[in-house]
Design a protein around this motif. Structure first.
Motif, PDB file in Angstrom:
ATOM      1  N   UNK A 102      35.982  41.284  28.820  1.00 45.08           N
ATOM      2  CA  UNK A 102      35.636  41.154  30.237  1.00 45.08           C
ATOM      3  C   UNK A 102      36.705  40.287  30.903  1.00 45.08           C
ATOM      4  N   UNK A 103      37.550  40.852  31.775  1.00 47.19           N
ATOM      5  CA  UNK A 103      38.727  40.117  32.255  1.00 47.19           C
ATOM      6  C   UNK A 103      38.383  38.959  33.185  1.00 47.19           C
ATOM      7  N   UNK A 104      37.178  38.991  33.760  1.00 48.91           N
ATOM      8  CA  UNK A 104      36.812  37.930  34.705  1.00 48.91           C
ATOM      9  C   UNK A 104      36.108  36.774  34.017  1.00 48.91           C
ATOM     10  N   UNK A 105      36.061  36.796  32.696  1.00 53.85           N
ATOM     11  CA  UNK A 105      35.414  35.711  31.959  1.00 53.85           C
ATOM     12  C   UNK A 105      36.408  35.123  30.961  1.00 53.85           C
ATOM     13  N   UNK A 146      41.636  32.896  29.890  1.00 52.83           N
ATOM     14  CA  UNK A 146      41.226  34.241  30.308  1.00 52.83           C
ATOM     15  C   UNK A 146      41.982  35.288  29.476  1.00 52.83           C
TER      16      UNK A 146
ATOM     17  N   UNK B 120      34.711  48.935  30.105  1.00 53.03           N
ATOM     18  CA  UNK B 120      33.897  47.785  30.467  1.00 53.03           C
ATOM     19  C   UNK B 120      32.415  48.111  30.349  1.00 53.03           C
ATOM     20  N   UNK B 123      31.708  48.271  26.606  1.00 59.37           N
ATOM     21  CA  UNK B 123      31.635  46.955  25.980  1.00 59.37           C
ATOM     22  C   UNK B 123      30.288  46.304  26.290  1.00 59.37           C
ATOM     23  N   UNK B 138      29.163  42.619  34.898  1.00 60.98           N
ATOM     24  CA  UNK B 138      30.471  43.030  34.393  1.00 60.98           C
ATOM     25  C   UNK B 138      31.253  43.852  35.422  1.00 60.98           C
ATOM     26  N   UNK B 141      31.528  42.326  39.682  1.00 59.09           N
ATOM     27  CA  UNK B 141      32.522  41.263  39.931  1.00 59.09           C
ATOM     28  C   UNK B 141      33.956  41.786  39.891  1.00 59.09           C
ATOM     29  N   UNK B 142      34.222  42.722  38.993  1.00 60.35           N
ATOM     30  CA  UNK B 142      35.580  43.274  38.914  1.00 60.35           C
ATOM     31  C   UNK B 142      35.844  44.223  40.071  1.00 60.35           C
ATOM     32  N   UNK B 145      36.783  42.330  43.239  1.00 63.68           N
ATOM     33  CA  UNK B 145      38.184  41.911  43.264  1.00 63.68           C
ATOM     34  C   UNK B 145      39.086  43.023  43.777  1.00 63.68           C
ATOM     35  N   UNK B 219      43.738  36.267  37.585  1.00 65.58           N
ATOM     36  CA  UNK B 219      43.207  36.478  36.233  1.00 65.58           C
ATOM     37  C   UNK B 219      43.474  37.873  35.692  1.00 65.58           C
ATOM     38  N   UNK B 220      44.166  38.701  36.480  1.00 70.13           N
ATOM     39  CA  UNK B 220      44.217  40.093  36.047  1.00 70.13           C
ATOM     40  C   UNK B 220      45.417  40.371  35.167  1.00 70.13           C
TER      41      UNK B 220
END
Ligand code: ATP
Ligand code: MG
Lengths: 273, 220
Positions: A102-105, A146, B120, B123, B138, B141-142, B145, B219-220
């Motif tokens: 999960x990229x935002x965590x 991250x 995602x 997962x 999950x 939130x993405x 963005x 964060x990406x």
């Protein structure tokens, strides 16, 4: 559950995508603590079989049992409900080829997400568990990092920790080192090796033959939607009999495999007459 | 050479503030209503029942492919006749602007949700999460963005679009401009001032958008 009952079993599993029949009746029982490796050519149905084991794919016919979870598919069988699927998947860990973190965590949040959201574990307890698991995979110092800042090998180790955090009965690994740079493969394999040594029940799809030979209790060879061979490392990798298996293995070795011993003798015998 | 005389507007500044208040009121309320509509329609279009897809698509395309001014006038003059109720100009404006914004936001939400990698969802399912939880924790939130730049530019457009309510005599910034012009006979000063007020409100918003986009991208 009796001691003899397998931790996971699939029975006569069939899976099609439209007209494409991918699994053509696969049966496999995996005992507690066993490590079963699946090998086979691209498109033979390895991933599909693995994904049927936590029902990310729903088979058209057959049965799946994991501990107390039982599912039957086919005519007259009810479609599994969303909550039944969720309950099964709590107990089956899966690690993907492309990590799917999960990229935002942060790494730690990735690991604690399941325990907190699915197992209703307290935040404090889950953080303790999460830090422990990150330490176990050698990433204690990356807890607050991250995923974007981690290497492929580190990402995959976080993904393994995330799956372990659910305390699964069985772990599924689908080519988890295929997307990694060669120098990062070993750090991930070492974690899996360690899990095997601890007695974790695992089913792995891999193209790492030396690793498979090293950790497997049994090896299965998938060919065209069928589990064509299933046996010990000795039987399947070291002294294969099945011609298709031999042809497949030869692509992984410079020296042809299985060209000595019985297979070789059989061929030369036929030729000399 | 035209002799500018902005001092002539001095008695009317309270009207300009009043108009700006109305403009902001319509912007905020219709953006909120539009977001709600957009979120629901966007989710239903990606994950809802199949029978819902066609009517929702029809709604979106209707509002995207007709001018807002036509929608506004239609809701004000035609809709009351059809459903047999009186509609105030304020209500008609609120409905038309909200539905218009909702159609665009719905497409932004849908695009954002669909931009999130399928892995995602998998997962999330693999650790035993239910669909609604995966969506909330999950995927959304993405998706947000991804959506932020489009969301902000649509919101800026929405503020500018509220100027159309002046056509049905709702007292927004532009409407007050016409009122002041009629009283002061100073259209150049009035409309220049109105333009500057719009600009002063919107320009900082674009700066905020840029910064937000850069921060979220970290964060990406
Ligand atoms: N979602 C899908 N829709 C349609 N066809 C699919 C889908 N998933 C897999 N297939 C097809 O099913 C067959 C088996 O695929 P699968 O991914 O199980 O093979 P694999 O043995 O894992 O191969 P690889 O070693 O390349 O990963 C392939 O022909 C593949 O194209
Ligand atoms: Mg595969």
């Amino acid at each position: 559950m009796s001691a003899a009952e397998p931790t996971l079993s699939v029975t006569d599993l069939h899976k099609s995508y439209g007209a494409l029949h991918v699994l053509k009746g696969v049966s496999l029982g995996v005992a507690r603590g066993e490590v079963v490796t699946l090998i086979g050519a691209s498109g033979s149905g390895k991933s599909t079989l693995l994904r049927c084991m936590n029902l990310l794919e729903l088979p058209q016919a057959g049965a799946l049992q994991v501990g107390r979870h039982r599912f039957a598919f086919g005519k007259g069988e009810a479609h599994p409900r969303d909550d039944e699927l969720a309950l099964l998947r709590r107990d089956v860990g899966m690690v993907f080829q492309h990590f799917n973190l999960f990229p935002h965590m942060t790494a730690l949040q990735n690991v604690t997400e399941g325990p907190i959201q699915v197992r209703n574990m307290s935040k404090r307890e889950s953080i303790e568990l999460g830090r422990g698991l990150l330490a176990k995979v050698g990433l204690a110092d990356k807890a607050d990092t991250f995923p974007a800042k981690l290497s492929g090998g580190q990402k995959q180790r976080v993904a393994i920790a995330r799956a372990l955090a659910m305390k699964p009965d069985v772990m599924l690994f689908d080519e988890v080192t295929s997307a990694l740079d060669p120098e990062l493969v070993q750090e991930v394999l070492n974690v899996i090796r360690e899990l095997a040594a601890e007695g974790m029940t695992m089913i792995l799809v891999t193209h790492e033959m030396a690793f498979a030979a090293d950790v497997s209790s049994r090896v299965g060879f998938m060919n065209d939607g069928i589990l064509a061979e299933l046996g010990s490392v000795e039987e399947v990798i070291r002294k294969p009999q099945n011609p298709r298996l031999i042809a497949f293995l030869n692509r992984f070795h410079r020296q042809p495999v299985g060209m000595r011993g019985s297979v070789d003798a059989g061929h030369s015998g036929a030729a000399s007459d | 050479m035209y002799a500018w005389d902005f001092a002539a507007l001095k008695p009317y500044w309270s009207l300009i503030w009043q108009g700006l208040g109305v403009t902001l009121f319509y912007t905020v309320t219709t953006v909120l209503a539009g977001l709600l509509i957009g979120l629901i329609v966007g989710i239903l279009r990606t994950a809802g029942p199949r029978w819902a897809s066609m009517p929702l698509r029809a709604y979106i395309e209707t509002f995207r492919c007709t001018p807002l001014l036509v929608q506004l006038i239609w809701v004000y003059y035609a809709l009351p006749v059809l459903i047999g109720v009186d509609m105030s100009a304020a209500m008609a404006c609120f409905i038309a602007l909200s539905l218009y914004a909702g159609a665009f936001y719905a497409e932004i939400f849908r695009g954002g949700i669909e931009a999130v990698d399928r892995g995602q969802w998998e997962a999330g399912r693999a650790i035993g999460m239910r669909r609604s939880k995966i969506f909330r924790r999950i995927v959304l939130p993405q998706a947000i963005q991804v959506m932020i730049p489009a969301f902000i530019s649509q919101t800026i457009l929405q503020l500018k679009n509220t100027s159309l309510v002046s056509v049905v005599a709702v007292g927004d910034l532009l409407y007050q401009g016409t009122v002041i012009t009629a009283a002061s006979y100073r259209p150049l000063e009035v409309y220049t001032t109105i333009a500057v007020v719009y600009f002063v409100v919107l320009f900082p918003l674009t700066l905020v958008a840029d910064r937000l986009e850069r921060r979220l991208g970290a964060h990406r």
